[in-house]
Enzyme design. Structure first.
Site, PDB file in Angstrom:
ATOM      1  CB  SER A   1      -0.946  -0.004   1.208  1.00 44.82           C
ATOM      2  OG  SER A   1      -1.805  -1.117   1.172  1.00 44.82           O
TER       3      SER A   1
ATOM      4  CG  HIS B   1      -2.382   3.820   3.383  1.00 40.14           C
ATOM      5  ND1 HIS B   1      -3.708   3.643   3.716  1.00 40.14           N
ATOM      6  CD2 HIS B   1      -1.911   2.591   3.050  1.00 40.14           C
ATOM      7  CE1 HIS B   1      -4.033   2.368   3.585  1.00 40.14           C
ATOM      8  NE2 HIS B   1      -2.960   1.715   3.183  1.00 40.14           N
TER       9      HIS B   1
END
Length: 324
Positions: free
Chosen positions: A179, A231
């Protein structure tokens, strides 16, 4: 019509004009790279997951008291019981053994390689499918535009940036997944659009679309068991890298190749603001990685300096609580 590569080498561009924003089909006059690094990353992630499930061997390693393995017909590739892993994947012990990001092992056992290895592991089929679809959707288009070297650098360094920020805030949970690298590609798309502002049409629509996509994903990141620090770290790294490695000649410089022979033009290839953005981004990247690595291997806990930052990764509600 000359390709972008031809234009940058001094070829003649017969049909001058601005190109669409990165979210739209490539301009007919631009060179398209044949993507291969993104497909390699795609295959590598799937291969590592298959190896992980083979090593996991749920039927042999899971006591009956812990529940039944899911899809036992798969043999040693069967998934852990849902109460252990609802994402249809291996156990935490297997992920840790194969390179998951674990703060204690990185800092106290000097296993810094986990900062990179964790980005190739996935917690389950659901996790893997979601990330691989994003990789193909975002990565293929970017590699067609900018080539394998630049996109490969953005992907890998963004994954590393996500791991570093994650380790500074999360100590008692393991972390895996691509991610951070994927958010880095989104960040690079945004900074590429900003630094190459003069050559694109549909700019406002592209910026708003990108910001919406990023915002939605960051909001989803405040749910439990989602590592939003990876993230954020990946996005910031990719955003800064975009200014450094994705800078392109401005519109005026490209247009001069459509002028008649003998036309006067003193336009420079890159504008001053592009160089300034690149210099600032490069300085911030170096400082960020140096400071992050120094804090991490010194054992610093970033939560001590930011008492509210844990809310960036999980917000407690009446339905769930957050544990670090």
């Amino acid at each position: 019509m000359a390709t972008r590569g031809d234009v940058e080498k001094g070829g003649v561009r017969k049909e001058p004009g601005k190109v669409p924003s990165p979210l739209y089909p490539q301009h007919e006059g631009e060179r398209e790279w044949v993507p291969w690094i993104v497909p390699v990353f795609f295959v590598a992630n799937i291969t590592v997951f298959v190896i992980t499930m083979y090593a996991n061997n749920c039927p042999a390693h899971t006591p009956a008291r812990d529940g039944k393995c899911i899809a036992r017909f798969l043999g040693r590739f069967a998934f852990q019981p849902l109460r252990q892993n609802p994402l249809l994947g291996p156990s935490s012990a297997t992920l840790t053994k194969l390179g998951a990001l674990v703060w204690d092992k990185v800092v106290h056992e000097h296993q810094g390689w986990r900062l990179l290895s964790s980005m190739w592991l996935h917690a389950g089929v659901v996790h893997l499918v979601a990330n691989m679809l994003s990789l193909l959707f975002i990565g293929m288009r970017l590699e067609q535009q900018f080539g394998y070297v630049r996109i490969g650098v953005v992907y890998l360094l963004s994954g590393l940036g996500g791991s570093v920020l994650s380790s500074l805030f999360i100590r008692n949970q393991i972390s895996v997944g691509a991610s951070g690298a994927l958010f880095g590609l989104l960040g690079a798309m945004l900074s590429e659009l900003l630094t190459n502002w003069t050559i694109y049409t549909n700019k406002v629509a592209a910026v708003l679309t990108l910001l919406f996509v990023v915002a939605v994903n960051l909001v989803l990141g405040i749910l439990p068991h989602v590592n939003n620090f990876a993230h954020i770290g990946g996005f910031l790294t990719g955003f800064l890298l975009g200014f450094v490695v994705l800078m392109r000649p401005h519109f005026g410089w490209m247009e001069r190749y459509g002028m008649p022979a003998g036309s006067a033009c003193t336009s420079k290839k890159y504008l001053l603001y592009q160089w300034i953005l690149m210099a600032i981004a490069l300085i911030l990247l170096v400082i960020g990685f140096a400071a992050g690595m120094a804090m991490l291997f010194r054992g610093a806990n970033a939560n001590d300096s930011c008492s509210w930052c844990h809310y960036l990764s999980c917000v407690p509600t009446a339905r769930w609580t957050c544990t670090n």
